[in-house]
Design an enzyme around this catalytic site. Structure first.
Site, PDB file in Angstrom:
ATOM      1  N   ILE A  12       0.819  -1.218   0.000  1.00 30.31           N
ATOM      2  CA  ILE A  12       0.000   0.000   0.000  1.00 30.31           C
ATOM      3  C   ILE A  12       0.851   1.265   0.000  1.00 30.31           C
ATOM      4  O   ILE A  12       0.327   2.369   0.091  1.00 30.31           O
ATOM      5  CB  ILE A  12      -0.970   0.032   1.200  1.00 30.31           C
ATOM      6  CG1 ILE A  12      -0.201   0.017   2.516  1.00 30.31           C
ATOM      7  CG2 ILE A  12      -1.979  -1.080   1.115  1.00 30.31           C
ATOM      8  CD1 ILE A  12      -1.038   0.360   3.719  1.00 30.31           C
ATOM      9  N   LEU A  14       3.610   4.032   1.482  1.00 30.78           N
ATOM     10  CA  LEU A  14       3.770   4.635   2.810  1.00 30.78           C
ATOM     11  C   LEU A  14       2.493   5.344   3.226  1.00 30.78           C
ATOM     12  O   LEU A  14       2.384   6.569   3.225  1.00 30.78           O
ATOM     13  CB  LEU A  14       4.953   5.602   2.826  1.00 30.78           C
ATOM     14  CG  LEU A  14       6.318   4.952   2.775  1.00 30.78           C
ATOM     15  CD1 LEU A  14       7.411   5.998   2.881  1.00 30.78           C
ATOM     16  CD2 LEU A  14       6.477   3.914   3.863  1.00 30.78           C
ATOM     17  N   HIS A  15       1.502   4.548   3.546  1.00 32.00           N
ATOM     18  CA  HIS A  15       0.222   5.048   4.037  1.00 32.00           C
ATOM     19  C   HIS A  15      -0.087   4.341   5.342  1.00 32.00           C
ATOM     20  O   HIS A  15       0.286   3.185   5.534  1.00 32.00           O
ATOM     21  CB  HIS A  15      -0.901   4.793   3.016  1.00 32.00           C
ATOM     22  CG  HIS A  15      -0.708   5.589   1.774  1.00 32.00           C
ATOM     23  ND1 HIS A  15      -0.978   6.939   1.720  1.00 32.00           N
ATOM     24  CD2 HIS A  15      -0.234   5.241   0.559  1.00 32.00           C
ATOM     25  CE1 HIS A  15      -0.692   7.375   0.504  1.00 32.00           C
ATOM     26  NE2 HIS A  15      -0.235   6.379  -0.217  1.00 32.00           N
ATOM     27  N   ALA A  16      -0.756   5.030   6.220  1.00 34.25           N
ATOM     28  CA  ALA A  16      -1.226   4.495   7.495  1.00 34.25           C
ATOM     29  C   ALA A  16      -0.132   3.748   8.253  1.00 34.25           C
ATOM     30  O   ALA A  16       0.834   4.346   8.682  1.00 34.25           O
ATOM     31  CB  ALA A  16      -2.469   3.642   7.286  1.00 34.25           C
TER      32      ALA A  16
END
Length: 97
Positions: A12, A14-16
């Protein structure tokens, strides 16, 4: 400026969670690390908001750096290089730990 190339391994990007893991690792180094895309502007890698806003997606080539003038007297080039190598490994991990 010492720089280290890395490729974002998390599916995904560098998210969440992956971004939080990376930012925590950067903060733990105590260094003023920046992250940027190849032709992008450097952003503060200690800031979750800045990292997530830049949209570093899966497979994105990034460059980690530390400006020499931002280093404290007790921080050595070898220590900075070691920290950047470790942060690169965090980025290239395929799962957010």
């Amino acid at each position: 400026m010492p720089e280290q190339r890395a490729v974002v391994g998390a599916e995904i990007g560098l998210h969440a969670r992956a971004a939080a893991v990376f930012v925590r690792a950067v903060t733990d180094t105590g260094l003023p690390v920046t992250i940027r895309k190849k032709d992008g502007r450097p952003v503060d890698a200690r800031s979750l908001l800045e990292v997530m806003t830049e949209d570093f997606g899966h497979g994105c080539e990034v460059f980690l750096g530390v400006a020499p003038e931002a280093l404290r007297d007790d921080q050595t080039a070898a220590g900075v290089r070691s920290a950047l190598n470790a942060l690169s490994a965090v980025l290239e991990a395929t799962e957010a730990r």
